[in-house]
Write an enzyme that holds these catalytic residues in place. Sequence first.
Site, short mmCIF file in Angstrom:
data_model
loop_
_atom_site.label_atom_id
_atom_site.label_comp_id
_atom_site.label_asym_id
_atom_site.label_seq_id
_atom_site.Cartn_x
_atom_site.Cartn_y
_atom_site.Cartn_z
N ARG A 125 28.18 -102.74 62.70
CA ARG A 125 27.69 -101.37 62.57
C ARG A 125 28.49 -100.66 61.48
O ARG A 125 29.53 -101.13 61.04
CB ARG A 125 27.82 -100.63 63.91
CG ARG A 125 29.22 -100.66 64.50
CD ARG A 125 29.27 -99.85 65.78
NE ARG A 125 30.59 -99.97 66.39
CZ ARG A 125 30.86 -100.76 67.40
NH1 ARG A 125 29.92 -101.50 67.91
NH2 ARG A 125 32.08 -100.81 67.92
N ARG A 132 33.40 -93.25 60.56
CA ARG A 132 33.08 -92.10 61.41
C ARG A 132 33.29 -90.82 60.60
O ARG A 132 34.34 -90.67 59.97
CB ARG A 132 33.97 -92.07 62.65
CG ARG A 132 33.70 -93.24 63.59
CD ARG A 132 34.61 -93.15 64.80
NE ARG A 132 34.49 -94.36 65.60
CZ ARG A 132 35.37 -94.72 66.52
NH1 ARG A 132 36.44 -93.98 66.75
NH2 ARG A 132 35.19 -95.83 67.21
N ARG A 157 39.59 -120.24 64.08
CA ARG A 157 40.82 -119.68 63.53
C ARG A 157 41.83 -119.58 64.67
O ARG A 157 41.46 -119.34 65.82
CB ARG A 157 40.57 -118.28 62.95
CG ARG A 157 39.55 -118.24 61.84
CD ARG A 157 40.02 -118.92 60.57
NE ARG A 157 41.09 -118.16 59.90
CZ ARG A 157 41.74 -118.59 58.82
NH1 ARG A 157 41.48 -119.78 58.32
NH2 ARG A 157 42.67 -117.84 58.26
N ARG A 217 48.72 -108.12 60.88
CA ARG A 217 49.11 -106.92 61.60
C ARG A 217 50.42 -107.16 62.33
O ARG A 217 50.87 -108.30 62.49
CB ARG A 217 48.03 -106.49 62.59
CG ARG A 217 47.74 -107.49 63.70
CD ARG A 217 46.61 -107.00 64.58
NE ARG A 217 46.37 -107.89 65.72
CZ ARG A 217 45.50 -107.66 66.69
NH1 ARG A 217 44.77 -106.54 66.68
NH2 ARG A 217 45.33 -108.52 67.68
N GLU A 261 51.43 -111.13 63.18
CA GLU A 261 50.34 -112.08 63.38
C GLU A 261 49.91 -112.69 62.05
O GLU A 261 49.64 -111.97 61.09
CB GLU A 261 49.12 -111.40 64.02
CG GLU A 261 49.31 -111.06 65.49
CD GLU A 261 48.02 -110.60 66.14
OE1 GLU A 261 46.92 -110.84 65.56
OE2 GLU A 261 48.10 -110.01 67.23
N TYR A 274 32.58 -115.65 70.43
CA TYR A 274 33.65 -114.69 70.66
C TYR A 274 33.19 -113.70 71.71
O TYR A 274 32.17 -113.02 71.54
CB TYR A 274 34.02 -113.94 69.37
CG TYR A 274 35.16 -112.99 69.62
CD1 TYR A 274 36.46 -113.46 69.71
CD2 TYR A 274 34.93 -111.64 69.86
CE1 TYR A 274 37.52 -112.61 70.00
CE2 TYR A 274 35.97 -110.78 70.14
CZ TYR A 274 37.27 -111.27 70.20
OH TYR A 274 38.31 -110.42 70.51
#
Length: 385
Positions: free
Chosen positions: A175, A179, A251, A281, A302, A350
């Site tokens: 999507r 915002r 992954r 991150r 990570e 997922y």
Amino acid sequence: MGGNGKIAIVGAGLSGAVIGRELALAGYSVEIFDVRDHIAGNCYSERDADTGVMVHVYGPHIFHTDDEEVWTYVNRFQTFMPYKNRVKTTVDEQVFSLPVNLHTINQFFGKTFRPDEARAFIEERADKTISDPQTFEEQALRFVGRELYEAFFKGYTEKQWGCSPTQLPASILKRLPVRFNYDDNYFFHRFQGMPENGYTDMVAGILDHPGITVRLGTRFDKAQNEAYDHVFYSGPLDGYFNYEMGRLGYRTLDFERFTYEGDYQGCAVMNYGDADVPYTRITEHKHFSPWESPKGSVCYREFSRLCGEDDVPFYPIRLVEEKQLLASYIERAEAETAVTFVGRLGTYRYLDMDVTIREALDTAALYLKNTAENAPVPAFLHSPL
């Protein structure tokens, strides 16, 4: 068969625990096998002995759903505390909030737009020559334009998926990722929270039934199928067939754990969008339990890479090559008798936690219904393709 048969479940994560409990409640004898030495799968959490921080051992899991029945279900086994996921990202030596919102736009472009002004401004920068986006990059360029795409999506996506966004399908950006207000809550869902005492405690509650036996550190072999009336398999789909046609691509994540005295970054999740920063991150786990106040901190850097044979599979790749191989494994799976493949690994999709639980509840209900009607139980509740 009625409610006195024997059920084997492979995997003591959310899928296995929920299906196991539902069938145990119906009178079945349930044995759950897991090769790991703990329950709860990848949402396993444990309290760090030195800092007292509740650590999400396989990376953060945040519960969010619009499914009221699932929300009620998990709250039976654990008190869920209010939690909103507010993600930050460091890009070009600045910190911005995600998802891209009105604050991000104004900060990035040095503006003071109102919502309508920002919407018109971004639309001007969108690539209108792209009418039917096919790739991740085309989707992003069509909706947010090159500046925001390159700052917030390109580098992060390359690190996360190990390939150019031109090789990824547009569906990954499902999507519009923008915002035009100041809402920085990462999720839209009505119910959001964190289990007060961690996910391991919640799964232990689900498994707490006299009809359930859990066998940890134990590998299930399909040669054992005949000893059971039905097998629910939440391990890797290709692994069930000993990878005979090849391995489905995943992954995986490497975590570089470090501790800190005090507050390291002031938020739970800090993304790093620059391509030259090797990690995607840093997560600071005490911020996932804001009702607690530990002095020390446990953090994870990570790193995403292609999953090897001995790694923990996290994200199914599902590009063209994998989908071709997946179709072959689905055909094999549907030829099995009295085996149902469930969960993220069993269906090579997922799945968020709420969807995993919803599908587990529906799978158990379908099994009970079809068994009562002497009808076959399908290999998959939903087609993985």
